[in-house]
Design a protein around this motif. Structure first.
Motif, PDB file in Angstrom:
ATOM      1  N   UNK A  67      36.219 -14.443  13.711  1.00 30.14           N
ATOM      2  CA  UNK A  67      36.963 -14.737  14.927  1.00 30.14           C
ATOM      3  C   UNK A  67      38.326 -15.321  14.617  1.00 30.14           C
ATOM      4  N   UNK A  68      39.058 -15.758  15.628  1.00 29.90           N
ATOM      5  CA  UNK A  68      40.391 -16.341  15.429  1.00 29.90           C
ATOM      6  C   UNK A  68      40.360 -17.486  14.424  1.00 29.90           C
ATOM      7  N   UNK A  69      41.373 -17.542  13.572  1.00 25.80           N
ATOM      8  CA  UNK A  69      41.458 -18.549  12.513  1.00 25.80           C
ATOM      9  C   UNK A  69      42.554 -19.549  12.879  1.00 25.80           C
ATOM     10  N   UNK A  70      42.187 -20.760  13.328  1.00 26.86           N
ATOM     11  CA  UNK A  70      43.226 -21.761  13.630  1.00 26.86           C
ATOM     12  C   UNK A  70      43.750 -22.379  12.333  1.00 26.86           C
ATOM     13  N   UNK A  71      45.047 -22.528  12.243  1.00 23.96           N
ATOM     14  CA  UNK A  71      45.678 -23.079  11.050  1.00 23.96           C
ATOM     15  C   UNK A  71      46.550 -24.259  11.444  1.00 23.96           C
ATOM     16  N   UNK A  72      46.398 -25.346  10.737  1.00 19.22           N
ATOM     17  CA  UNK A  72      47.275 -26.500  10.896  1.00 19.22           C
ATOM     18  C   UNK A  72      48.012 -26.684   9.579  1.00 19.22           C
ATOM     19  N   UNK A  73      49.303 -26.423   9.598  1.00 21.37           N
ATOM     20  CA  UNK A  73      50.106 -26.427   8.383  1.00 21.37           C
ATOM     21  C   UNK A  73      51.101 -27.570   8.430  1.00 21.37           C
ATOM     22  N   UNK A  74      51.048 -28.433   7.431  1.00 20.93           N
ATOM     23  CA  UNK A  74      52.029 -29.507   7.318  1.00 20.93           C
ATOM     24  C   UNK A  74      53.412 -28.912   7.104  1.00 20.93           C
ATOM     25  N   UNK A  75      54.462 -29.680   7.313  1.00 22.66           N
ATOM     26  CA  UNK A  75      55.802 -29.138   7.075  1.00 22.66           C
ATOM     27  C   UNK A  75      55.924 -28.516   5.685  1.00 22.66           C
ATOM     28  N   UNK A  76      56.361 -27.256   5.650  1.00 17.97           N
ATOM     29  CA  UNK A  76      56.544 -26.549   4.394  1.00 17.97           C
ATOM     30  C   UNK A  76      55.288 -25.983   3.773  1.00 17.97           C
ATOM     31  N   UNK A  77      54.119 -26.240   4.348  1.00 18.51           N
ATOM     32  CA  UNK A  77      52.858 -25.862   3.720  1.00 18.51           C
ATOM     33  C   UNK A  77      52.475 -24.419   4.049  1.00 18.51           C
ATOM     34  N   UNK A  78      51.426 -23.940   3.377  1.00 17.46           N
ATOM     35  CA  UNK A  78      50.942 -22.573   3.578  1.00 17.46           C
ATOM     36  C   UNK A  78      49.441 -22.528   3.336  1.00 17.46           C
ATOM     37  N   UNK A  79      48.821 -21.484   3.842  1.00 12.56           N
ATOM     38  CA  UNK A  79      47.400 -21.211   3.629  1.00 12.56           C
ATOM     39  C   UNK A  79      47.260 -19.757   3.196  1.00 12.56           C
ATOM     40  N   UNK A  80      46.336 -19.523   2.241  1.00 11.77           N
ATOM     41  CA  UNK A  80      46.038 -18.165   1.786  1.00 11.77           C
ATOM     42  C   UNK A  80      44.687 -17.731   2.336  1.00 11.77           C
ATOM     43  N   UNK A  81      44.681 -16.580   2.990  1.00 12.94           N
ATOM     44  CA  UNK A  81      43.455 -15.999   3.527  1.00 12.94           C
ATOM     45  C   UNK A  81      43.155 -14.691   2.815  1.00 12.94           C
ATOM     46  N   UNK A  82      41.857 -14.383   2.674  1.00 15.28           N
ATOM     47  CA  UNK A  82      41.446 -13.072   2.196  1.00 15.28           C
ATOM     48  C   UNK A  82      40.701 -12.366   3.313  1.00 15.28           C
ATOM     49  N   UNK A  83      41.207 -11.197   3.685  1.00 13.72           N
ATOM     50  CA  UNK A  83      40.590 -10.391   4.735  1.00 13.72           C
ATOM     51  C   UNK A  83      39.854  -9.240   4.073  1.00 13.72           C
ATOM     52  N   UNK A  84      38.526  -9.271   4.169  1.00 17.14           N
ATOM     53  CA  UNK A  84      37.724  -8.187   3.599  1.00 17.14           C
ATOM     54  C   UNK A  84      37.590  -7.076   4.623  1.00 17.14           C
ATOM     55  N   UNK A  85      37.983  -5.890   4.247  1.00 17.17           N
ATOM     56  CA  UNK A  85      37.990  -4.762   5.176  1.00 17.17           C
ATOM     57  C   UNK A  85      36.608  -4.177   5.340  1.00 17.17           C
ATOM     58  N   UNK A  86      36.366  -3.641   6.535  1.00 13.64           N
ATOM     59  CA  UNK A  86      35.088  -2.970   6.790  1.00 13.64           C
ATOM     60  C   UNK A  86      35.043  -1.625   6.074  1.00 13.64           C
TER      61      UNK A  86
END
Length: 453
Positions: free
Chosen positions: A434-453
């Motif tokens: 489902x939807x992925x909420x992200x809270x990113x500090x100033x300048x920060x980033x998050x890495x996600x891996x999306x596995x395809x069907x």
């Protein structure tokens, strides 16, 4: 800008080869027979996977303007390593062969590698003189002389395992690309395991970078552009420059490296810790495969550009940016870099940003992502080289001063699983599709891996 990594060499060399020999007295092999012959028209191009820094699993983190010769001690080089750096580009008045050898020894002990900016040998064949068979060409060396110069440097510094390669030229104009192609060919023929390094100007001209790739056939493309201007402003063409470099790197199938700004100077402000992180993460979103810090040691006032304190002050004290870089490098960049280094940049888009900065592309839904809502973010999508339909998505906060609250919505018809990268464990934490909420500090980033069907 006349920066300290535009190192000023001697005005003219009256005794080219003799001066080179004198600079490396007692350090250079006297055997130069291997330097006979001509530069091949097309030298074999090693894969980036087979070269220092670009090869291997580790994401390369480097610095320019290291400790000067008087401050080159085991403790200072250990301090560099402790901050998470992997390599050093020589400079800060280290121009003598014996100093280079001493620093290479310090780097070897500390577990660092070095790119040597040798003004006498290497830059006589790549910057101060052109390479030409025509004796009438002004300020030129013959291919034989170029090879002799390279062999001297290779034999002087090659015994040190910390030697990663040579810095051939910093910020060349396009008119120099022909000679740089010959210099790179010399390097590949005589030392194929060493990296021939060249850093380019900032530019908004795609032809400059594309010509560099096509003519020089480099092992990587590196550039500098410092986006943090005075009075809180940003360079309006920073993203445009990155987009152009990314395109050129993909065109040549080579890694892209960038310098990040660590200090204030004319018309540029002193970065905060968040602004250091922001530069790193924006660069990763645009596909960077190497990060370099400009500068590490602070250039002295005599250089005339109003340089403020970098990571280390002129007199050797750590600034808050040393601690910030150490945290970035050791808790985030090395970890996420290992994930991103083998991947190929597929797209970079800006979401929720109006108006879009020059040269950027706005988000539109894809087969795997149906929406990105909330705060402005930069979304870099990457793929593996094995043909997998899975995708890696780096979501970087567009702001270096405010927290971002953003929601990325995977497309249920295309995504079977979502993983969130945890740098502490270097694993992906599974979560629902489902939807992925992200809270990113100033300048920060998050890495996600999306596995395809």
């Amino acid at each position: 800008m006349q920066s300290p990594h535009q190192i000023l060499g001697p005005s003219r060399r009256a005794l080219l080869l003799g001066a080179g020999a004198a600079a490396l007295t007692g350090a250079v092999s006297t055997t130069t027979a291997a330097a006979s012959g001509v530069v091949p028209a097309a030298a074999a191009i090693p894969s980036p996977d087979d070269l220092p820094l670009t090869g291997g699993p580790e994401f390369p983190i480097g610095l320019f303007w290291p400790p000067h010769p008087y401050a080159s001690t085991p403790e200072r080089f250990a301090e560099i390593k402790a901050a998470g750096f992997d390599f050093v580009i020589s400079g800060n008045y280290a121009g003598d062969g014996n100093i280079f050898q001493y620093q290479l020894g310090l780097a070897r002990t500390a577990g660092l590698q070095m790119l040597i900016s040798d003004d006498i040998q290497i830059r006589n064949m790549s910057r101060w003189f052109s390479i030409s068979d025509n004796p009438a060409d002004f300020l030129s060396v013959t291919p034989d002389e170029a090879r002799a110069l390279y062999v001297r440097a290779r034999d002087a510094y090659g015994p040190y395992s910390s030697l990663a390669g040579f810095n051939l030229y910093d910020e060349p104009g396009a008119g120099w690309f022909g000679t740089l192609a010959k210099a790179v060919a010399v390097s590949r023929e005589l030392a194929p395991a060493l990296l021939p390094y060249i850093n380019l100007f900032p530019s908004d001209d795609p032809a400059y970078y594309r010509s560099f790739v096509d003519v020089v056939k480099p092992s990587l493309i590196s550039f500098d552009r410092y986006p943090l201007l005075s009075e809180g402003r940003e360079d309006g063409n920073y993203f445009h420059n990155w987009a152009i470099v990314r395109d050129a790197a993909l065109h040549g199938d080579i890694p892209s490296w960038v310098f990040i700004q660590t200090l204030s100077y004319n018309n540029h402000r002193e970065p905060t810790a968040a602004e250091l992180l922001w530069q790193v993460n924006i660069s990763l979103a645009y596909g960077a495969k190497g990060i370099q810090y400009f500068t590490y040691w602070t250039p002295e006032a005599a250089r005339g550009e109003g340089f403020g304190p970098a990571l280390i002050t002129v007199d050797g004290r750590r600034t808050p940016r040393y601690a910030a870089s150490r945290t970035i490098n050791t808790t985030w960049l090395h970890q996420v870099g290992r994930e991103l280094k083998p991947l190929v940049s597929e797209s970079v888009v800006h979401a929720n940003e109006t108006p879009l900065p020059n040269g950027t592309v706005g988000f539109t839904p894809t087969d795997l992502i149906s929406g990105v809502s909330g705060s402005p973010v930069v979304v870099g999508t990457l793929r593996s080289r094995d043909g997998s339909a899975d995708r890696w998505v780096l979501v970087a906060n567009r702001s270096h001063s405010a927290e971002a609250r953003t929601t990325l919505t995977p497309r249920l018809s295309g995504v079977s699983a979502v993983g969130v990268f945890d740098p502490r464990t270097q694993t992906y934490r599974a979560r629902g599709t489902g939807p992925v909420p992200l809270m990113l500090a100033p300048g920060a980033a998050t890495l996600l891996k999306l596995e395809a069907r």
